[in-house]
Design a protein around this motif. Structure first.
Motif, PDB file in Angstrom:
ATOM      1  N   ARG A  97      40.468  67.309  54.807  1.00 32.76           N
ATOM      2  CA  ARG A  97      39.108  66.808  55.002  1.00 32.76           C
ATOM      3  C   ARG A  97      39.042  65.309  54.817  1.00 32.76           C
ATOM      4  N   THR A  98      38.161  64.701  55.561  1.00 30.75           N
ATOM      5  CA  THR A  98      37.788  63.309  55.373  1.00 30.75           C
ATOM      6  C   THR A  98      36.394  63.351  54.762  1.00 30.75           C
ATOM      7  N   PRO A  99      36.249  62.899  53.514  1.00 32.21           N
ATOM      8  CA  PRO A  99      34.932  63.020  52.872  1.00 32.21           C
ATOM      9  C   PRO A  99      33.880  62.154  53.563  1.00 32.21           C
ATOM     10  N   THR A 100      32.650  62.681  53.610  1.00 34.17           N
ATOM     11  CA  THR A 100      31.531  61.916  54.152  1.00 34.17           C
ATOM     12  C   THR A 100      30.816  61.217  53.008  1.00 34.17           C
ATOM     13  N   GLY A 101      30.184  60.112  53.336  1.00 32.48           N
ATOM     14  CA  GLY A 101      29.455  59.337  52.338  1.00 32.48           C
ATOM     15  C   GLY A 101      29.517  57.862  52.651  1.00 32.48           C
ATOM     16  N   ARG A 153      30.748  47.677  53.543  1.00 33.36           N
ATOM     17  CA  ARG A 153      30.313  49.047  53.320  1.00 33.36           C
ATOM     18  C   ARG A 153      31.035  49.936  54.343  1.00 33.36           C
ATOM     19  N   ILE A 154      31.621  51.033  53.852  1.00 32.57           N
ATOM     20  CA  ILE A 154      32.269  52.010  54.715  1.00 32.57           C
ATOM     21  C   ILE A 154      31.437  53.286  54.675  1.00 32.57           C
ATOM     22  N   VAL A 155      31.004  53.731  55.854  1.00 33.89           N
ATOM     23  CA  VAL A 155      30.153  54.898  55.974  1.00 33.89           C
ATOM     24  C   VAL A 155      30.882  55.926  56.841  1.00 33.89           C
ATOM     25  N   VAL A 156      31.078  57.125  56.299  1.00 36.70           N
ATOM     26  CA  VAL A 156      31.716  58.203  57.059  1.00 36.70           C
ATOM     27  C   VAL A 156      30.664  59.286  57.254  1.00 36.70           C
ATOM     28  N   GLN A 157      30.432  59.645  58.519  1.00 37.22           N
ATOM     29  CA  GLN A 157      29.396  60.640  58.833  1.00 37.22           C
ATOM     30  C   GLN A 157      29.847  61.572  59.942  1.00 37.22           C
ATOM     31  N   ARG A 158      29.195  62.717  60.025  1.00 26.68           N
ATOM     32  CA  ARG A 158      29.488  63.695  61.080  1.00 26.68           C
ATOM     33  C   ARG A 158      28.708  63.378  62.320  1.00 26.68           C
TER      34      ARG A 158
END
Length: 142
Positions: free
Chosen positions: A59-63, A137-142
């Motif tokens: 998994r690549t965590p979102t946040g 800022r790094i933002v990981v989202q679906r």
């Protein structure tokens, strides 16, 4: 007296209106569904690159995070000393970094990190270094 108060107010306002490149910051948006990284600086899209994130079973965590550390070259102790050029770590062992597996970019292939073409990873690393980790800022989202 009114002119003096107005002059002070304008001076104070101008101090806050000046924004340098480092203060403006970088936003890196990773979209898991499209397997892309969009880099935004000063509110403008600078780059949109294909990435590889976590494949099945990982998994690549979102946040949303600020980068924690950076390494021009890192070797993964967890995954057989795999090279991770231009690594920008943002959450524990998760990083945005270059990969030699460029043919897999654009689809899930990693153990959870965000993989980029090495030239793109170098450009991103340089932008973060220039702006500063505190202004990124790094933002990981679906």
């Amino acid at each position: 007296m009114k002119k003096f108060a107005l002059a002070i107010a304008l001076t104070v306002a101008s101090c806050f209106a000046v924004v340098t490149g480092a203060e403006a910051g970088i936003v890196a948006k990773v979209d898991l569904s499209s397997q892309t990284l969009t880099v935004i600086s000063n509110g403008k899209v600078m780059y949109r690159w294909p990435v590889s994130t976590a494949r099945r079973g990982y998994r690549t965590p979102t946040g949303s995070w600020k980068p924690k550390r950076m390494h021009r070259m890192w070797y993964s102790r967890k995954y057989d000393m795999s090279p991770m050029p231009y690594s920008v770590f943002y959450s524990g062992g998760y990083a945005i970094h270059g990969t030699g597996a460029v043919s897999r970019l654009g689809r899930p292939a990693s153990h959870g990190c965000v993989r980029l073409h090495p030239a793109n990873a170098k450009a991103f690393y340089s932008l973060v270094k220039q702006a500063g980790m505190g202004n990124t800022r790094i933002v990981v989202q679906r």
